[in-house]
Write a protein that holds these residues in place. Structure first.
Motif, PDB file in Angstrom:
ATOM      1  N   VAL A   1       0.843  -1.201   0.000  1.00 11.19           N
ATOM      2  CA  VAL A   1       0.000   0.000   0.000  1.00 11.19           C
ATOM      3  C   VAL A   1       0.880   1.254   0.000  1.00 11.19           C
ATOM      4  CG1 VAL A   1      -1.904  -1.132   1.232  1.00 11.19           C
ATOM      5  CG2 VAL A   1      -0.139   0.069   2.547  1.00 11.19           C
ATOM      6  N   ARG A   2       0.260   2.391  -0.288  1.00 14.15           N
ATOM      7  CA  ARG A   2       0.995   3.656  -0.183  1.00 14.15           C
ATOM      8  C   ARG A   2       1.333   3.907   1.287  1.00 14.15           C
ATOM      9  NH1 ARG A   2       0.800   7.839  -3.640  1.00 14.15           N
ATOM     10  NH2 ARG A   2       0.291   7.206  -5.747  1.00 14.15           N
ATOM     11  N   PRO A   3       2.457   4.608   1.553  1.00 13.99           N
ATOM     12  CA  PRO A   3       2.817   4.897   2.948  1.00 13.99           C
ATOM     13  C   PRO A   3       1.644   5.555   3.678  1.00 13.99           C
ATOM     14  CG  PRO A   3       4.548   5.613   1.452  1.00 13.99           C
ATOM     15  CD  PRO A   3       3.425   5.139   0.585  1.00 13.99           C
ATOM     16  N   HIS A   4       1.409   5.128   4.871  1.00 12.29           N
ATOM     17  CA  HIS A   4       0.362   5.653   5.758  1.00 12.29           C
ATOM     18  C   HIS A   4      -1.057   5.314   5.314  1.00 12.29           C
ATOM     19  CE1 HIS A   4       3.564   7.754   7.803  1.00 12.29           C
ATOM     20  NE2 HIS A   4       3.948   8.237   6.631  1.00 12.29           N
TER      21      HIS A   4
ATOM     22  N   HIS B   1       0.088  -8.916  10.137  1.00  5.78           N
ATOM     23  CA  HIS B   1       1.082  -7.951  10.612  1.00  5.78           C
ATOM     24  C   HIS B   1       1.119  -6.708   9.732  1.00  5.78           C
ATOM     25  CE1 HIS B   1       2.953 -12.073  11.522  1.00  5.78           C
ATOM     26  NE2 HIS B   1       2.414 -11.640  12.639  1.00  5.78           N
ATOM     27  N   ASP B   2       1.240  -5.574  10.373  1.00  3.66           N
ATOM     28  CA  ASP B   2       1.504  -4.329   9.655  1.00  3.66           C
ATOM     29  C   ASP B   2       3.021  -4.144   9.708  1.00  3.66           C
ATOM     30  OD1 ASP B   2       1.802  -1.773   8.757  1.00  3.66           O
ATOM     31  OD2 ASP B   2       0.014  -1.021   9.788  1.00  3.66           O
ATOM     32  N   ARG B   3       3.687  -4.354   8.558  1.00  4.47           N
ATOM     33  CA  ARG B   3       5.156  -4.383   8.566  1.00  4.47           C
ATOM     34  C   ARG B   3       5.761  -3.067   8.107  1.00  4.47           C
ATOM     35  NH1 ARG B   3       6.878 -10.559   7.971  1.00  4.47           N
ATOM     36  NH2 ARG B   3       8.950  -9.655   7.780  1.00  4.47           N
ATOM     37  N   THR B   4       4.938  -2.062   7.923  1.00  2.69           N
ATOM     38  CA  THR B   4       5.364  -0.742   7.396  1.00  2.69           C
ATOM     39  C   THR B   4       6.302  -0.920   6.196  1.00  2.69           C
ATOM     40  OG1 THR B   4       7.226  -0.447   8.931  1.00  2.69           O
ATOM     41  CG2 THR B   4       5.067   0.339   9.667  1.00  2.69           C
ATOM     42  N   ASP B   5       7.368  -0.081   6.127  1.00  5.97           N
ATOM     43  CA  ASP B   5       8.288  -0.218   4.971  1.00  5.97           C
ATOM     44  C   ASP B   5       9.555  -0.970   5.374  1.00  5.97           C
ATOM     45  OD1 ASP B   5       9.511   1.595   6.590  1.00  5.97           O
ATOM     46  OD2 ASP B   5       9.733   3.161   5.078  1.00  5.97           O
ATOM     47  N   TYR B   6       9.487  -1.658   6.520  1.00  4.34           N
ATOM     48  CA  TYR B   6      10.674  -2.327   7.074  1.00  4.34           C
ATOM     49  C   TYR B   6      11.362  -3.234   6.047  1.00  4.34           C
ATOM     50  CZ  TYR B   6      13.569  -5.470   9.837  1.00  4.34           C
ATOM     51  OH  TYR B   6      14.617  -6.207  10.299  1.00  4.34           O
TER      52      TYR B   6
ATOM     53  N   LEU C   1      11.089  -3.790   2.609  1.00 10.14           N
ATOM     54  CA  LEU C   1      11.654  -3.283   1.351  1.00 10.14           C
ATOM     55  C   LEU C   1      12.832  -2.345   1.632  1.00 10.14           C
ATOM     56  CD1 LEU C   1       8.495  -2.753  -0.909  1.00 10.14           C
ATOM     57  CD2 LEU C   1      10.065  -4.686  -0.840  1.00 10.14           C
ATOM     58  N   THR C   2      12.735  -1.562   2.708  1.00 10.05           N
ATOM     59  CA  THR C   2      13.843  -0.657   3.044  1.00 10.05           C
ATOM     60  C   THR C   2      15.106  -1.462   3.363  1.00 10.05           C
ATOM     61  OG1 THR C   2      12.258   0.879   3.964  1.00 10.05           O
ATOM     62  CG2 THR C   2      14.541   1.241   4.584  1.00 10.05           C
ATOM     63  N   GLN C   3      14.937  -2.516   4.137  1.00 12.39           N
ATOM     64  CA  GLN C   3      16.098  -3.350   4.495  1.00 12.39           C
ATOM     65  C   GLN C   3      16.712  -3.991   3.257  1.00 12.39           C
ATOM     66  OE1 GLN C   3      16.906  -2.310   7.630  1.00 12.39           O
ATOM     67  NE2 GLN C   3      17.522  -4.448   7.973  1.00 12.39           N
TER      68      GLN C   3
ATOM     69  N   ASP D   1       5.038   5.901  -9.311  1.00  8.06           N
ATOM     70  CA  ASP D   1       3.676   6.125  -9.800  1.00  8.06           C
ATOM     71  C   ASP D   1       3.655   7.456 -10.550  1.00  8.06           C
ATOM     72  OD1 ASP D   1       1.016   6.078 -10.272  1.00  8.06           O
ATOM     73  OD2 ASP D   1       0.373   6.202  -8.182  1.00  8.06           O
ATOM     74  N   ASN D   2       3.819   7.371 -11.862  1.00  5.71           N
ATOM     75  CA  ASN D   2       3.864   8.587 -12.704  1.00  5.71           C
ATOM     76  C   ASN D   2       4.816   9.639 -12.156  1.00  5.71           C
ATOM     77  OD1 ASN D   2       2.012   7.724 -14.649  1.00  5.71           O
ATOM     78  ND2 ASN D   2       0.318   8.167 -13.217  1.00  5.71           N
ATOM     79  N   GLY D   3       6.009   9.211 -11.824  1.00  2.00           N
ATOM     80  CA  GLY D   3       7.028  10.148 -11.361  1.00  2.00           C
ATOM     81  C   GLY D   3       7.066  10.309  -9.848  1.00  2.00           C
ATOM     82  N   GLU D   4       6.030   9.893  -9.159  1.00  2.56           N
ATOM     83  CA  GLU D   4       6.033   9.982  -7.690  1.00  2.56           C
ATOM     84  C   GLU D   4       6.629   8.675  -7.146  1.00  2.56           C
ATOM     85  OE1 GLU D   4       2.951   9.935  -3.920  1.00  2.56           O
ATOM     86  OE2 GLU D   4       2.179   9.723  -5.955  1.00  2.56           O
ATOM     87  N   LYS D   5       7.746   8.808  -6.407  1.00  2.73           N
ATOM     88  CA  LYS D   5       8.420   7.582  -5.930  1.00  2.73           C
ATOM     89  C   LYS D   5       8.191   7.375  -4.433  1.00  2.73           C
ATOM     90  CE  LYS D   5      12.439   6.240  -7.852  1.00  2.73           C
ATOM     91  NZ  LYS D   5      13.867   6.304  -8.124  1.00  2.73           N
ATOM     92  N   PHE D   6       7.912   6.153  -4.062  1.00  8.32           N
ATOM     93  CA  PHE D   6       7.775   5.851  -2.628  1.00  8.32           C
ATOM     94  C   PHE D   6       8.054   4.365  -2.388  1.00  8.32           C
ATOM     95  CE2 PHE D   6       3.572   5.586  -4.619  1.00  8.32           C
ATOM     96  CZ  PHE D   6       3.129   4.329  -4.230  1.00  8.32           C
ATOM     97  N   ILE D   7       8.372   4.052  -1.120  1.00 10.44           N
ATOM     98  CA  ILE D   7       8.536   2.643  -0.720  1.00 10.44           C
ATOM     99  C   ILE D   7       7.190   2.182  -0.168  1.00 10.44           C
ATOM    100  CG2 ILE D   7       9.793   1.019   0.785  1.00 10.44           C
ATOM    101  CD1 ILE D   7      11.706   2.452  -0.953  1.00 10.44           C
ATOM    102  N   PRO D   8       6.554   1.211  -0.801  1.00  3.39           N
ATOM    103  CA  PRO D   8       5.259   0.768  -0.286  1.00  3.39           C
ATOM    104  C   PRO D   8       5.378   0.171   1.120  1.00  3.39           C
ATOM    105  CG  PRO D   8       5.633  -0.092  -2.494  1.00  3.39           C
ATOM    106  CD  PRO D   8       6.934   0.498  -2.039  1.00  3.39           C
ATOM    107  N   TRP D   9       4.321   0.321   1.886  1.00  2.00           N
ATOM    108  CA  TRP D   9       4.208  -0.352   3.172  1.00  2.00           C
ATOM    109  C   TRP D   9       3.543  -1.701   2.930  1.00  2.00           C
ATOM    110  CZ3 TRP D   9       2.681   3.201   7.863  1.00  2.00           C
ATOM    111  CH2 TRP D   9       3.632   4.219   7.972  1.00  2.00           C
TER     112      TRP D   9
END
Ligand code: GAP
Length: 456
Positions: A228-231, A292-297, A299-301, A314-322
């Protein structure tokens, strides 16, 4: 399950009827390892098929996966398992029996936080050591508690030959999903939010494997990871919890045997964690699945350790999914289903054991009986009904051994829903007797209409 059913009844039944055998039994048995017999593997596969159908196929934007068990050893460093996946172990100095210190403390009402370090848990252990008895010799003379890593080491060609890094069997199946998240994004182009589902084996060096299939050293997990998107995790988390609860009901498990438990002490990767617990005979309520809600733990690791960019664009917007995870132990669910469906009742004045499995889970759906074994004309007709049914019903059994009453009992015990008997009237009018497992009711049915009665 009937009121007086105990886990010993279930264990003995599972062995007697070819569901579960102790691993390496002819060598004296291997602790924490079990094999699924002919009826067991059918039931297990049916549970998996039901899970896959509900969690991958029927879901929009979910993708299936089957990843390799062996992985680059750095995966288990990134995941935190090399450093932090341990249970506190102490050994009896008199008889060398190993105990899991947190579980022994729990038994005397002392709770050890999963995040406690080795020194703190040992201090707690020392404080209460006199209240804890060795389960084998009853003594109180233990070594200090130390962190015992649960990963199972192995060796594999190139990795092991590099020297100092052992390879590990998977401590949890879900790591294969994180490793393939980028492959799935690049090949399937999913839009966040999306999910990946996988059934895979996990291995843990459990200090004291116990409670039959409940705590084993080798087991299977059915996992989904929802990106999912962060938050944007809360609403999706609630929806996932609801769906998972419904799936257990769809297996025929009664709601009074299920409950939620929220974790107070969270494992290292989770920011929120809930268990679905089942009320097992003898053991009582215990975990069958973790959500479990694993946040971005994760993929970040893996981004940090692999050096590969795992952000979603996402169309130029970058984020690490949760990540929101569901992780179910197949052995535990198998045991819950067996416990739920095992019952004793009385039919026609006789006591019987009947496994009231739903159609989709039953190892055998229909059994075909020629009334008599030594009448070739009955055998031939019954063989033709058997062959016809096998074409469109997944599991049909043949039984021509003993009297019909005994054959009914045998099929009831393994959960077969219908018994079809071919008798002398069949030769005249092409009808057969269909007997229903749960009620014992019998009806006369034209062979040409049999599929309507005994099909799903
Ligand atoms: N990826 C998350 C994870 O592995 P977990 O709570 O450690 O989380 C998930 O395990 C499920 O796996 C548990 O709910 C349980 O059903 C099953 N499981 C865990 N350890 C097990 C063991 N030693 N024997 C049998 N099943 C086990």
């Amino acid at each position: 399950m009937t009121q007086e059913t105990t886990m010993d009844d279930i264990i003995a039944f599972a062995k007697r009827k070819g569901f579960v055998f102790q691993g390496s039994e002819i060598y004296g048995g291997a602790a924490g390892l079990y094999d699924f017999g002919p009826n067991g593997v059918e039931l297990l596969n049916n549970i998996k098929a039901s899970w896959w159908q509900a969690n991958v196929r029927e879901k929009e934007n979910y993708y299936g996966l089957d990843s390799a068990m062996f992985k680059d050893p750095r995966v288990w460093e990134a995941s935190g398992h090399v450093g932090g996946f341990s249970d506190p172990l102490a050994e009896c100095r008199e008889c060398n029996t190993r105990i899991r210190v947190d579980k022994e403390l729990e038994k005397i009402g002392v709770s050890a936080d999963e995040k406690m370090n080795e020194a703190d848990i040992n201090a707690l252990f020392v404080e209460h050591a006199q209240e804890i008895a060795c389960p084998k010799c009853g003594g109180h003379n233990f070594t200090p508690a130390r962190a015992f890593n649960l990963l199972v080491k192995s060796n594999l060609g190139d990795f092991t030959s590099k020297g100092d890094s052992p390879v590990y069997l998977p401590g949890e199946a879900c790591q294969g999903i994180y490793l393939n998240y980028k492959n799935i994004v690049d090949s399937m182009h999913p839009k966040v939010p999306f999910g990946i589902g996988q059934i895979g084996k996990a291995f843990r060096n459990e200090i004291s494997p116990r409670n039959f299939l409940f705590r084993t050293r080798e087991f299977e997990q059915a996992d989904t990871q929802f990106f999912v998107r962060p938050h944007e995790n809360k609403e999706a988390f609630e929806k996932i919890k609801k769906d998972r609860w419904q799936w257990y009901l769809s297996l025929g498990i009664t709601e009074k045997h299920l409950r939620w438990k929220q974790h107070e002490n969270l494992v290292f990767y989770a920011s929120d964690a809930w268990d679905i617990e089942y009320d097992f005979p003898t053991y009582g309520f215990d975990e069958v699945e973790g959500i479990h809600d694993r946040t971005d733990y994760d993929l970040t690791q893996h981004m940090k350790f692999s050096g590969t960019d795992l952000s979603y664009n996402d169309n130029g917007e970058k984020f690490i999914p949760w990540i929101l995870e569901t992780s179910m132990g197949l052995g535990r669910v198998f045991l819950a289903v067996l416990s739920e469906c095992y019952s004793k009742d009385e039919l026609g004045g006789e006591e019987r054991i009947v496994l009231k499995l739903p159609y989709a889970l039953a190892p055998t759906k229909v059994a075909v009986f020629p009334l008599l074994k030594n009448k070739p004309e009955l055998q031939e007709k019954a063989r033709s009904v058997y062959a016809e049914l096998k074409k469109y019903i997944p599991a049909v059994a043949w039984d021509d051994n003993g009297n019909i009453g005994k054959r009914y009992r045998r099929q009831d015990e393994v959960g077969t829903l219908y018994c079809v008997t071919i008798d002398f009237d069949t030769l005249e009018d092409d009808t057969v007797t269909v007997r229903h497992r749960d009620t014992g009711e019998q009806e006369r049915v034209m062979i040409s209409k049999l599929g309507d009665v005994v099909g799903e």
